[in-house]
Scaffold this active site. Sequence first.
Site, PDB file in Angstrom:
ATOM      1  N   GLU A  63      -5.436  -2.459   2.120  1.00  0.00           N
ATOM      2  CA  GLU A  63      -4.657  -1.837   3.191  1.00  0.00           C
ATOM      3  C   GLU A  63      -5.242  -2.151   4.564  1.00  0.00           C
ATOM      4  O   GLU A  63      -6.311  -2.753   4.689  1.00  0.00           O
ATOM      5  CB  GLU A  63      -4.589  -0.316   2.931  1.00  0.00           C
ATOM      6  CG  GLU A  63      -3.863  -0.030   1.627  1.00  0.00           C
ATOM      7  CD  GLU A  63      -3.638   1.448   1.354  1.00  0.00           C
ATOM      8  OE1 GLU A  63      -4.210   2.300   2.070  1.00  0.00           O
ATOM      9  OE2 GLU A  63      -2.875   1.753   0.404  1.00  0.00           O
ATOM     10  N   GLU A  74      -0.463  -6.896  -6.675  1.00  0.00           N
ATOM     11  CA  GLU A  74       0.229  -7.978  -7.391  1.00  0.00           C
ATOM     12  C   GLU A  74       0.244  -9.260  -6.555  1.00  0.00           C
ATOM     13  O   GLU A  74      -0.052 -10.345  -7.043  1.00  0.00           O
ATOM     14  CB  GLU A  74       1.673  -7.577  -7.712  1.00  0.00           C
ATOM     15  CG  GLU A  74       1.798  -6.414  -8.682  1.00  0.00           C
ATOM     16  CD  GLU A  74       1.860  -5.059  -7.996  1.00  0.00           C
ATOM     17  OE1 GLU A  74       1.184  -4.856  -6.963  1.00  0.00           O
ATOM     18  OE2 GLU A  74       2.588  -4.194  -8.510  1.00  0.00           O
ATOM     19  N   CYS A 112       6.740  -3.079  -6.227  1.00  0.00           N
ATOM     20  CA  CYS A 112       7.681  -2.981  -5.104  1.00  0.00           C
ATOM     21  C   CYS A 112       8.573  -4.234  -5.065  1.00  0.00           C
ATOM     22  O   CYS A 112       8.316  -5.242  -5.731  1.00  0.00           O
ATOM     23  CB  CYS A 112       6.919  -2.810  -3.792  1.00  0.00           C
ATOM     24  SG  CYS A 112       6.220  -4.327  -3.141  1.00  0.00           S
TER      25      CYS A 112
HETATM   26  N1  THU Z   1       0.922  -0.863  -4.116  1.00  0.00           N
HETATM   27  C1  THU Z   1       0.526  -1.913  -4.886  1.00  0.00           C
HETATM   28  O1  THU Z   1      -0.538  -2.497  -4.666  1.00  0.00           O
HETATM   29  N2  THU Z   1       1.325  -2.284  -5.904  1.00  0.00           N
HETATM   30  C2  THU Z   1       2.472  -1.639  -6.268  1.00  0.00           C
HETATM   31  O2  THU Z   1       3.117  -2.046  -7.240  1.00  0.00           O
HETATM   32  C3  THU Z   1       2.937  -0.497  -5.503  1.00  0.00           C
HETATM   33  C4  THU Z   1       2.172  -0.157  -4.286  1.00  0.00           C
HETATM   34  C5  THU Z   1       0.021  -0.436  -3.048  1.00  0.00           C
HETATM   35  C6  THU Z   1       0.473  -0.709  -1.641  1.00  0.00           C
HETATM   36  C7  THU Z   1      -0.277   0.354  -0.879  1.00  0.00           C
HETATM   37  O3  THU Z   1      -1.591  -0.111  -0.630  1.00  0.00           O
HETATM   38  C8  THU Z   1      -0.368   1.503  -1.852  1.00  0.00           C
HETATM   39  O4  THU Z   1      -0.143   0.964  -3.131  1.00  0.00           O
HETATM   40  C9  THU Z   1       0.627   2.615  -1.580  1.00  0.00           C
HETATM   41  O5  THU Z   1       1.919   2.119  -1.486  1.00  0.00           O
END
Ligand code: THU
Length: 160
Positions: A63, A74, A112
């Site tokens: 992040e 992913e 997502c």
């Molecule tokens: N996130 C992922 O890394 N993969 C997913 O399949 C869904 C969301 C992460 C993005 C962000 O850092 C956190 O999860 C919250 O959305």
Amino acid sequence: MENLHIQIIIRCCSYDELSPADRALANAAREATNNSYAPYSHFSVGAAALLENGITVSGSNQENAAYPSGLCAERTTLFYANSRYPHLAVEALAVAARNERGEFVARPIEPCGACRQVMLEVESRQGRPMRLLLCGADTVYEIGDAAQLLPLSFRADSMR
Ligand code: THU
């Protein structure tokens, strides 16, 4: 007029039912959650990609204070796999996540839309399916190819 029905086949099993190879990949995804950088969401996601030569590479969500600059586990993993081993197909991708209490989430993680789009391109680039293992604490969804997660998708040949 007719209705078009879109079918997606999800094999739903428990973690204990996974084959030893799939369990190892799921464990690598779980392990990768430890390297997540998620000071904003406190949601730690890990992914592990099994390459056609047997190598496993893993990654996690990263992040950023400027939120859209971060990247999901992913895509971190698939972009790394394709950067480091551009000629090796990704046979399978496992994904796991831990919540803010550090527990593995009960429901299998649902990637997502942007990650689904990238998965699709990985498949079209390598010309073969990439199996998905979406891991919950106990339940695992196995999907034979990533394209199933994104029906009616926009792809390179959509522009022709
Ligand atoms: N996130 C992922 O890394 N993969 C997913 O399949 C869904 C969301 C992460 C993005 C962000 O850092 C956190 O999860 C919250 O959305």
